[in-house]
Design a protein around this motif. Structure first.
Motif: not given
Length: 1406
Positions: A777-784
């Motif tokens: 799994q790969y998650e990136v920070p975004v606005e919100g």
């Protein structure tokens, strides 16, 4: 779509589904039909535009190949002779010849040909973009209009969508598209529809049709700035062109980077627009599938610049079969048509070997003589009779244009005022998108204001502060002047975007500069207000409202003038180094002739005219008279004074300040300014007016240069070979983008296709272990919050097998490759990656190859050098160089690059850059894995087949390969062994064997409810259609859930668990390496330094600019202070000649920072993730490559400057050591230190400008040491202090000062005393000498006797400190060098912030 001719808007916004969630229910065809009905009901006139061409010939200027210019090439006699030859007999070449055809409204023409055949040239020519060609001959008519009429009046009606995606990276998708649509918004729209409604409706439509709605607020991005995916960026380019609303559209390989489903949707959308709106559409495609081909009415086949076929698409295949050719098994029609033009790709039917046409000329002549050729000629004649010279059609077209434009005198659809407003809005969006740079500029201004304000804190009102006041006024202007140099890199960056928009008739190029200038006014007003308020009141300048406002006005206007000046320089040049060189000379001239260092009365009379041309001089004059007008300063320099002179009357004292009056203690500031500078208060508003004139003049130059120079900014595509290469000669038949020699191409492809190429390629070192990953799994920070890009992906790669990674655009294919290859720097990765059941080895990245989607290389290296560099640093150091060179030759042969071995990479076309990228990775001999990201993107079917064939051969020799691929043909897809299929959201839809004729994969989908795959269908396209891939497609089945619940997924998990157990049961096969790099640091350093020297040698513009700056600077400073004598003024002139010599480092550092960042970018994008070499080796090699050039060019400065100013020859050695060796060492390491902490060249420019002003202020010249008060510690910390001490102390130390008659102070002693008796006590205390000590009146006193006394009392300089100073300067060099490493590590290498790391350590400590 903004797919309109006359162009009303789209439907009312209420007709468009309000949410992106409803995207799939959106019926574009129906909406477009409704739109056309609305328009007809409103009586809005449509217009249509077809194109007819006959005897078309396109001629290119210059040779097809050329030699890469180097620093040494101007000195080679052959270069000069070649230039003379070129002027007398300019070389030209045919790119296209003998083309004829007609495309009518409602028709779609497909242009097919191999890369280099001339497809792009045909599209550009039919799109009326002729600027880059020497001549376009023959007849081209756009119905009733000539190409000249179209260019002058209707350019926006004929659009061209180029292959490259060039956009402002800090704008969002919505902002980018809205800009294009707003500039092509027609005057006639649907009732009640405002301009804003039209823009929003059209932009929404475009985003929904192309599947961009969910990304509307995402940055477009580029190689450095993260934004939308490559496929989505291509769709942004498509949408932008559609938003331009042309009647005739040409699309140059616009499906490049798109998956087959999205590509098919795009062409279907074009078909829909063409049918409903009766537009004319011309498309060139590589790797076009059968469904795509069937959408076209006509096809044009190009064979090496000749027309092999032009006619109905359904007849083309039969025509070529009739000639004696036949398609390969399961070969699509487009692939067959292209293969016919390739001597080694074609298949000839039995019995036709003698009669079949073989050359491009024969193919063209056969077609002309055929029935289809005659039908084509008849269609041309019918179109000519019907439209050419048809006055009624022309008038109908003009009336439609009049309704749409409102103003038919221009090609642009919106007025200049509307264009300015739109471009201004975009400029604000660019600033907001790149807030970091804006805040850095503001912080820089505040920092400088605080520093200058505290250095000159509350200056007194007596005459001792007159000189510091001048310094404050001058530097408040000069700082803004040199800060403005940062404008140059950003203007060169945006030039290709402006050129593209001009060609699309979105706006005049000058509008970009005008809008930029207008937006700058409020920004500069705010920034300068902060600067002025801080500085003005800290220093304590004259406290009156009018003087403050005048100061603010002049500083603001000077800032605007200098920004405009440097932008005008950038707009006037084609290359960045040339622009920076001229800006450097300009800065030197401004500092020399700004009125401060060399006032008007003392300036050389032959050079005073420079002051008239210097805006800084006029602004300085205004500030000086404004400040000194109300200033009456008490004299602080009475002679004699002090002990024993307490009761002496003013009659027996004299004030040495210029402008003092006999018997008066106060010195009138007006008189002081008039005598010192020849400035008068009455000239204040005259100076302001002249400054305004400069501003407006520079603005006019900027606007004119932007309008006319933008068009010539693009270089023609000529392949450059290194000097001495035998590949270049006058008779070479091709090697440029648009004319390829059959023999050359055929040889490459036949070698690739021939398995014997691989016979002597040793097998890959046998590695049995498997690379596995599970539950990634790969998650990136975004606005919100966080956005998940990969969701529970599991799989493995087997040595000897070719695994395809597929999915629609934006499904996460590149992301998965980056995660697997350990190339992600931000975000959170969860899951396991193992090699042989063990954790990944430390050198995993070094032992894997990764071919990126973007072909990033050092542009000055040749193909062979790029491969050898990779082999040299990524293969073990123990491998002999001869073996590496032999392997490089094999890689060149495998990838069909032998003919291009000596070609410079930066000049190669798309296909050969891609081949170079693959060859560079192969040259590294990756042991474990080879990752490839879209290696066939942008290539034709033959080239794609050749490259996949290379991969197949490598896999058969034991290499493990994972490869993303777009739009493969059925034949190409069958080459792969295994498939990992992703859908949007990074979710697995299938992982497993493809099977013979794709049977295994097809059985899986059909077993789970998918419709059967037809025998003629392409399985690669079928599976994407089934899972609902594509911009707007949808599937009723949740194939992600189907996969998770399938027995195949369970078997995969069991298989991976078994593999892990097996791997852990036996030791790793790979030898443990303790370094992440394959070679030693010294080996890396030598290789990098060699490469950098080569790059510099092949970058003559950069090196020439260095020498030009130094030689021009040396002559300017030298002749300004020509043969300075030993008087007080002469001694001061020598001081300023040294001070201004140091100012020359400002443009030199601006230049070298840009080059440093360019080379570092190649490292960060491609070379760092492969662990090719240590970053420290790169940093040191860049310093090592830069220094010799800087030392040599500084030596040229010394030769032009030293004796011209008049320094003694016996002291030249030490001065040379400081100025030509120590100083270049200092500014080189300083520039690299600042560049190492900067993300881009403009930001580096801001950092450097701030720092250099800081250093200059504290060097003791602007504000003498004894006046610095509590800032004296900074005087010790400023490196320029020691450089000036060394140079001045050595050059003039221990010499006598001979005051000139105007410098001698005349004092009358009291009655009864001689001059000697009266003045001796003062001279003992203060120094100096009398010329007439025995006289009883008119004592002639010179304040200084020796230069040592002058230097120490004024500047704290001691002649005896020169060797100490040399050591300190090299101490600063060492400090800068450490700073380069420190900043590079913490700002560019380290991915975790210092604070995060500290928290982690503290947590572990607990």
């Amino acid at each position: 779509m903004a797919l309109h001719e006359a162009d009303v808007g789209l439907v009312d916004s209420s007709d468009i589904p309000p949410s992106g969630k409803n995207e799939q229910s959106f019926d574009f065809k129906q909406v477009l039909r409704d739109l056309m009905k609305h328009r007809q009901d409103e009586g809005i006139k449509d217009r249509q535009l077809g194109v007819m061409f006959k005897d078309l010939r396109v001629v290119g200027a210059g040779s097809r190949t050329s030699l890469q210019p180097t620093v040494g090439s101007p000195f080679h006699p052959s270069t000069f002779l070649a230039k003379i030859r070129g002027i007398r007999n300019p070389s030209i070449r045919d790119i296209l010849s003998g083309f004829e055809g007609v495309v009518t409204p409602g028709e779609m023409l497909l242009v097919l040909g191999r890369p280099g055949a001339g497809c792009s040239t045909l599209l550009k020519t039919l799109a009326n973009q002729r600027g880059e060609y020497h001549a376009v001959e023959g007849q081209i008519f756009y119905d009733s209009f000539t190409s000249e009429e179209i260019h002058d009046s209707f350019r926006g009606d004929v659009t061209y969508c180029p292959e490259d995606d060039i956009h402002f990276p800090t704008l969002t998708v919505d902002q980018t598209l809205s800009f294009a649509v707003r500039n092509r918004t027609p005057a006639t729209r649907l009732p009640g529809q405002t301009r804003q409604d039209y823009v929003e409706d059209t932009t929404t439509m475009l985003m929904k049709v192309l599947g961009l709605f969910r990304s509307k607020h995402t940055l477009v991005g580029n190689a450095q700035i993260q934004g939308v995916s490559g496929g989505e960026r291509k769709r942004v380019s498509i949408a932008e062109t559609l938003g331009s609303a042309g009647s005739l559209g040409t699309w140059d390989n616009s499906t490049r980077g798109l998956d087959s489903s999205t590509a098919l949707e795009f062409v279907r959308a074009l078909r829909c627009i063409t049918d409903i709106k009766r537009t004319t559409t011309i498309v060139s495609l590589y790797q076009a599938g059968e469904p795509l081909y069937n959408l076209f009415d006509k096809v044009c086949v190009i064979a090496e610049g000749k027309m092999a076929y032009f006619g109905p698409a359904e007849s083309a295949k039969d025509y070529f079969i009739g000639l004696g050719f036949e398609p390969q098994n399961r070969q699509t029609t487009p692939d067959f048509l292209v293969a016919v033009t390739d001597p080694n790709g074609r298949k000839i039917r039995p019995g036709h070997k003698s009669s079949v046409p073989r050359t491009s000329e024969e193919l063209a002549s056969f077609f002309m003589a055929s029935d289809l050729g005659r039908e084509n000629q008849e269609a041309i004649e019918r179109r000519r009779e019907q439209y050419v010279g048809n006055h009624e059609h022309k008038q109908a077209y003009l009336s439609s244009v009049a309704a749409e434009h409102g103003d038919t005198s221009t090609v642009y659809m919106t007025s200049i005022l509307q264009q300015v407003r739109t471009v201004m809005k975009r400029r604000v969006q660019v600033i907001i998108g790149d807030q970091f740079e804006f805040f850095m500029r503001l912080a820089s201004q505040i920092f400088q204001a605080i520093i200058m304000g505290t250095v000159f804190l509350n200056v007194p009102n007596d005459t001792s502060a007159y000189f510091p006041r001048e310094g404050v006024l001058f530097f408040s202007l000069f700082f803004n002047a040199i800060t403005s140099v940062a404008e140059i890199p950003s203007l060169f960056f945006q030039r290709p975007i402006v050129l593209r928009h001009q060609k699309a008739a979105l706006h005049y190029p000058f509008i970009q500069s005008l809008a930029h200038t207008i937006i700058d006014i409020p920004v500069t007003l705010v920034v300068q207000l902060v600067f002025v308020v801080t500085l003005y009141f800290l220093v304590g300048l004259q406290r009156s409202a009018s003087q403050f406002l005048i100061f603010y006005l002049f500083v603001f206007l000077m800032s605007q003038t200098m920004k405009t000046f440097f932008r005008a320089i950038a707009a006037s040049f084609k290359t960045r180094p040339s622009a920076i060189a001229l800006s450097g000379i300009s800065i030197l001239l401004m500092s020399l002739y700004g009125g401060y260092t060399v006032p008007w009365p003392t300036a050389p009379s032959g050079l005073r005219w420079i002051m008239w041309l210097n805006p800084l001089w006029w602004a300085f004059g205004g500030l000086v008279v404004n400040e000194f007008h109300t200033l009456d300063g008490a004299c602080s320099t009475l002679v004699p004074q002090g002990l024993g002179y307490e009761n002496v009357s003013l009659a027996n004292q004299v004030c040495t300040t210029v402008g003092s009056q006999p018997g008066q203690l106060l010195v009138d500031g007006n008189i002081y300014v008039a005598l010192t500078f020849d400035f008068w208060y009455s000239q204040l508003w005259r100076n302001f007016g002249v400054l305004c004139a400069f501003y407006l003049g520079f603005l006019v130059v900027l606007l004119v240069a932007t309008e006319f120079n933008t068009s010539f900014a693009s270089d023609s595509a000529v392949i450059l070979f290194k000097q001495g290469s035998c590949a270049v000669d006058g008779n070479t038949k091709a090697l440029d983008e648009e004319k390829a020699d059959a023999e050359f191409h055929s040889k490459s492809l036949s070698q690739i296709a021939d398995p014997s190429t691989f016979d002597n390629l040793e097998k890959v070192e046998k590695v049995e272990d498997l690379f596995t990953w599970q539950h990634l799994q790969y998650e990136v920070p975004v606005e919100g919050g966080m956005k998940r890009l990969l969701d529970d992906v599991t799989g493995f790669v087997v040595p000897g097998k070719l695994t395809a990674l597929m999915g629609e655009s934006g499904a996460g294919k590149t992301t998965l490759l980056n995660v697997l290859a350990q190339r992600v720097g931000v975000g959170v990765v969860i899951g396991e990656r193992f090699f042989g059941g063990q954790p990944l080895p430390i050198d995993f990245q070094a032992q894997t190859g990764y071919c990126q989607q973007l072909d990033t290389h050092l542009p000055e290296a040749t193909v062979r050098e790029a491969l050898l560099f990779s082999a040299n640093l990524r293969q073990p150091q123990s491998v002999p160089l001869a073996e590496k060179e032999a392997y490089v030759d094999k890689c060149l042969q495998m990838c069909g690059l032998e003919e291009y071995a000596d070609a410079v990479v930066g000049s190669l076309g798309v296909e050969y850059r891609k081949r170079t990228t693959i060859a560079v990775e192969l040259a590294a001999k990756p042991k474990l894995l080879l990752f490839l990201d879209e290696p066939t993107s942008g290539l034709d079917s033959q080239s794609a087949w050749a490259i996949v064939h290379v991969l197949r051969e490598l896999a058969d020799r034991g290499q493990a390969i994972l490869c993303t691929i777009h739009q493969p043909s059925a034949e190409l897809f069958q080459v792969f062994d295994r498939l990992l299929l992703l859908r949007k959201g990074g979710q697995t839809v299938y992982f497993g064997d493809i099977g013979e004729n794709s049977s295994t994969m097809l059985n899986y989908f059909q077993r789970n409810g998918a419709p059967r795959c037809g025998s003629d269908d392409n399985p690669a396209e079928y599976m994407l259609d089934v899972i609902g891939a594509g911009a707007t497609a949808v599937s009723t089945t949740d194939w992600y859930n189907v996969w998770k619940c399938s027995p195949e997924a369970a078997q995969l998990q069991d298989h991976i668990n078994d593999l892990h157990e097996q791997g852990r049961s036996h030791p790793q096969q790979l030898s443990a390496r303790y370094s992440v790099f394959a070679t030693s640091w010294l080996h890396q350093f030598v290789a990098l330094t060699h490469r950098n020297f080569q790059a510099y040698w092949r970058n003559p513009a950069y090196i020439r600019a260095k020498f030009l700056l130094n030689i021009a600077g040396g002559l300017l400073v030298g002749f300004t202070f020509f043969h300075a004598n030993d008087s007080l003024q002469g001694t001061q002139n020598k001081l300023f000649s040294i001070f201004l010599s140091l100012v020359l480092c400002v443009p030199l550092v601006h230049q070298l920072m840009a080059v440093y960042i360019d080379i570092r970018t190649v490292y960060e994008i491609r070379e760092r993730p492969t662990r090719m070499y240590n970053w420290t080796a790169l940093v040191m090699s860049q310093v090592a490559a830069e220094l010799p050039w800087n030392v040599t060019s500084s030596a040229m400065f010394f030769l032009c400057w030293y004796w011209t100013v008049g320094y003694p020859t016996d002291r030249a050695g030490y001065t040379f050591l400081i100025l030509s060796i120590a100083f270049p060492f200092y500014y080189t390491t300083l520039g690299h230190g600042i560049a190492s902490m900067s993300p881009t060249a403009p930001v580096a420019s801001i950092y450097f400008t701030t720092l250099v002003i800081f250093i200059l202020i504290f060097d003791g010249v602007i504000q003498p040491f004894f006046e610095l008060n509590w800032w004296r510690w900074m005087y010790r910390a400023s490196p320029f202090t020691y450089i000036i001490e060394s140079l001045l102390g050595q050059a003039i130390g221990s010499q006598a000062i001979l005051c000139s008659s105007t410098e001698l102070v005349s004092v009358n002693p009291p009655k009864g005393l001689t001059c000697g008796e009266y003045m001796d006590p003062f001279i003992e205390f203060a120094g100096g000498y009398l010329t007439n000590s025995g006289a009883a009146e008119g004592c002639q006193y010179c304040p200084y006797k020796t230069t040592d006394q002058y230097m120490y009392s004024r500047f704290n300089i001691k002649y005896s400190d020169h060797w100490r100073n040399l050591g300190i300067i090299f101490g600063f060099v060492a400090f800068n060098t450490i700073a380069i490493f420190w900043f590079t590590y913490f700002m560019r290498i380290r991915t975790v912030s210092v604070f995060t790391s500290l928290k982690q350590k503290l947590a572990r400590g607990k």
